[in-house]
Write a protein that holds these residues in place. Sequence first.
Motif, PDB file in Angstrom:
ATOM      1  N   GLY B  43      -3.345  -5.046  13.222  1.00  0.00           N
ATOM      2  CA  GLY B  43      -4.417  -5.906  13.722  1.00  0.00           C
ATOM      3  C   GLY B  43      -4.549  -5.771  15.226  1.00  0.00           C
ATOM      4  O   GLY B  43      -4.803  -4.693  15.747  1.00  0.00           O
ATOM      5  N   MET B  44      -4.311  -6.869  15.940  1.00  0.00           N
ATOM      6  CA  MET B  44      -4.466  -6.862  17.395  1.00  0.00           C
ATOM      7  C   MET B  44      -3.150  -6.501  18.094  1.00  0.00           C
ATOM      8  O   MET B  44      -3.061  -6.596  19.312  1.00  0.00           O
ATOM      9  N   SER B  63      -9.260  -4.575  13.061  1.00  0.00           N
ATOM     10  CA  SER B  63      -9.856  -5.583  13.939  1.00  0.00           C
ATOM     11  C   SER B  63     -11.378  -5.715  13.815  1.00  0.00           C
ATOM     12  O   SER B  63     -11.944  -6.718  14.216  1.00  0.00           O
ATOM     13  N   ASP B  66     -14.081  -8.637  10.488  1.00  0.00           N
ATOM     14  CA  ASP B  66     -13.744  -9.958  11.050  1.00  0.00           C
ATOM     15  C   ASP B  66     -14.756 -11.032  10.685  1.00  0.00           C
ATOM     16  O   ASP B  66     -14.974 -11.957  11.447  1.00  0.00           O
ATOM     17  N   GLY B  83      -9.407  -9.136   9.645  1.00  0.00           N
ATOM     18  CA  GLY B  83      -9.391  -8.790  11.067  1.00  0.00           C
ATOM     19  C   GLY B  83      -9.876  -9.909  11.971  1.00  0.00           C
ATOM     20  O   GLY B  83      -9.844  -9.772  13.196  1.00  0.00           O
ATOM     21  N   GLN B  85      -9.951 -13.011  14.276  1.00  0.00           N
ATOM     22  CA  GLN B  85      -8.905 -13.566  15.133  1.00  0.00           C
ATOM     23  C   GLN B  85      -8.855 -15.077  14.987  1.00  0.00           C
ATOM     24  O   GLN B  85      -9.882 -15.735  14.931  1.00  0.00           O
ATOM     25  N   THR B 110      -4.641 -11.815  14.318  1.00  0.00           N
ATOM     26  CA  THR B 110      -5.624 -11.774  13.241  1.00  0.00           C
ATOM     27  C   THR B 110      -5.117 -12.563  12.034  1.00  0.00           C
ATOM     28  O   THR B 110      -3.910 -12.834  11.915  1.00  0.00           O
TER      29      THR B 110
END
Lengths: 245, 437
Positions: B43-44, B63, B66, B83, B85, B110
């Motif tokens: 993910g992040m 990501s 989302d 994805g 956040q 995420t």
Amino acid sequence: MTPTWIILGATSTIARAFARLVAERGENLLLAGRDMAELNRTAADCINHGAPSAEAIAFDARDMASFAPILDKATATEGAINVAVFVGSMPTQDEIDGDPALIAGTITDSFTGPAQFLTLLAPLMEDRGKGAVVGVGSVAGDRGRLGNYVYGASKAGFHTYLSGLRNRLGRSGVHVVTVKPGTVDTAMTWGMDGLPFLAQPDKIASDIMRAVDKKKNVIYTPFIWWPVMTVIKSIPEAIFKKLKI
Amino acid sequence: MRWKHSDYTGWGRVHRASGELARPERAAALSELTKDETAPAIGMRRSYGDACLNDNGRAIDMSRLDRVLEFDPDSGVIHVEAGAQIGHLLKTFAPKSWLPPVLPGTGFATVGGCIAMDVHGKNHHGAGSFGQHVTEITLVTPKGEQIVTPKKHPELFKATIGGLGQTGPILSARFPLLKAKGDVMVVTERRVADWESFIGLLDTSEATYSVGWIDATARGAALGRGILEEAETGGGLVKPAKRGKKIPLNAPGFALAPPVVRAFNATYWRRVPDRGRTSVKPIDDFFFPLDKIHDWNKLYGKNGFHQFQCVVPLSSVDALRAILEKIANSGLASPLAVLKRMGPGRGGYMSFPMEGYTLAVDFPNKARAEQVIRELENMTVAADGRVYLAKDALASAANIRAMYPEHDKWLSAVTKADPDRAYETDLTRRLKLRDPA
């Protein structure tokens, strides 16, 4: 009355980011594109970000028959109609050199398809006497470069079309914004090396929204592309033809 | 799907990886991709160590998937792509008085990462872990999408929650948001003089959200001094904080030199008046205090840093004091130390939480710090505690097996889901998590 935005090419990453901004402002969306499953997911996302309505609808720049249902939907709405064009395709120059038949499709996706749609929509927008047209072109349309001059030519054509449309629609209170993004971090550029000033789609989307609010005519986004392209445009052709940029 | 050669790191920037990444933007692109390539999802990359790395292999960056697919304004149940956040969900739904049920320390995490690490937040003592709230997970397997629920697939579900991504990429998940009173936090801060008072206050705190900030450089009688923050959601208006200070370059080495850290800590502690204070804070300031400084990890320079986080059972409170003492005496700790009381809630076989106390401290990446962290890890095993795999970069395979008694159950479910070990990451290889016992 709540405005409605028609988003052409709504599965594109920049379009998705822009649609979310529209949704967060509480405005309606018609999300037009080819991949309906994907459009439905984006429509749901818009609803959940505050859009009173968000509907997926089929649109194919190469098939004028797909335009009528969208125009019908637009006619049935009340309030201002806005339209944002994010469609376009970019085969590599090598692919095109190998198969010149690709040129027609590239021009249709990036220029003539959207131009036909906008021309059909224009009377309705004039009738409402307000609203905005956002046409996403490209810095590639500012000068024919060795690397992608067919794509560039289609965008240049679109820029000129938008300039004329601005002239026409401005008379009835409809504003036209020409957007010239530089390189953007999307699936289209993923894996390409050495792209300068690579921007995030969210940044492009918010720049577009600001340009709409401020009634800008032509914007470069990110702004760095304005000086860059000013220089590139000023290079005399005799020199430019020898450059590889 | 195009693959992009990338050099990337975890948040601590100690471990590095080099390999190809794909970043699908459409759900169908992920399914297509998974048919001919099984690779772990990332993910992040807010895990500190190597949980999000696959050196010399491929990984799928989630990501761009989302979107919020469903939200029921009556029940608060949300269905969201993995994805997304968690900070974006907070920003979007807090104005409607709904909060993600559990918020980790960074909003950049995420939803997929929150599941794979079974993250906890400042309300863990009451609300449990993130995974405990999840009611449905859609996995993308080479055979297609698979909807996993706790009732129909209890083992696979518990192996996915806190499962380090080893059951395959998560496309989306469903969980209820929590009803809040409003979109601000009413925060009470209190100075705490020492360790005993801190434990006493944490044990008796009745706040929904609580967290302790410890001055990890204070020694002797001042050991364990810090600030206790207790908070509830509230309604009303407050100016949102200005966002986004960036740390542009790797900070010079002296930025976190011991005198600077000690001075910072002393000031931070005295900032709160003796008698305490209550204030209204923007919701993300309370939950994600460091997110305002983008890339704060670069403060530690190009060598990066480690975060040591352990949890020990209530009965091992003295052992935790000894751990803090060791940290303070090492003179290496940074200003960032967090103490929190945890409840028993955990959602998966490999979940971190247990009822007890958790302590998290940062160390710049130096040989001496590495030595200290290894000793802290041994002290944690001896105290029947465990270290958090979202933070870990140094633990040994044997210690991790001792800390995670349900590892065998996880391994059997994961082996069934991924017999070819295609989702292995640098972390699972380092800790030999996928090896048979």
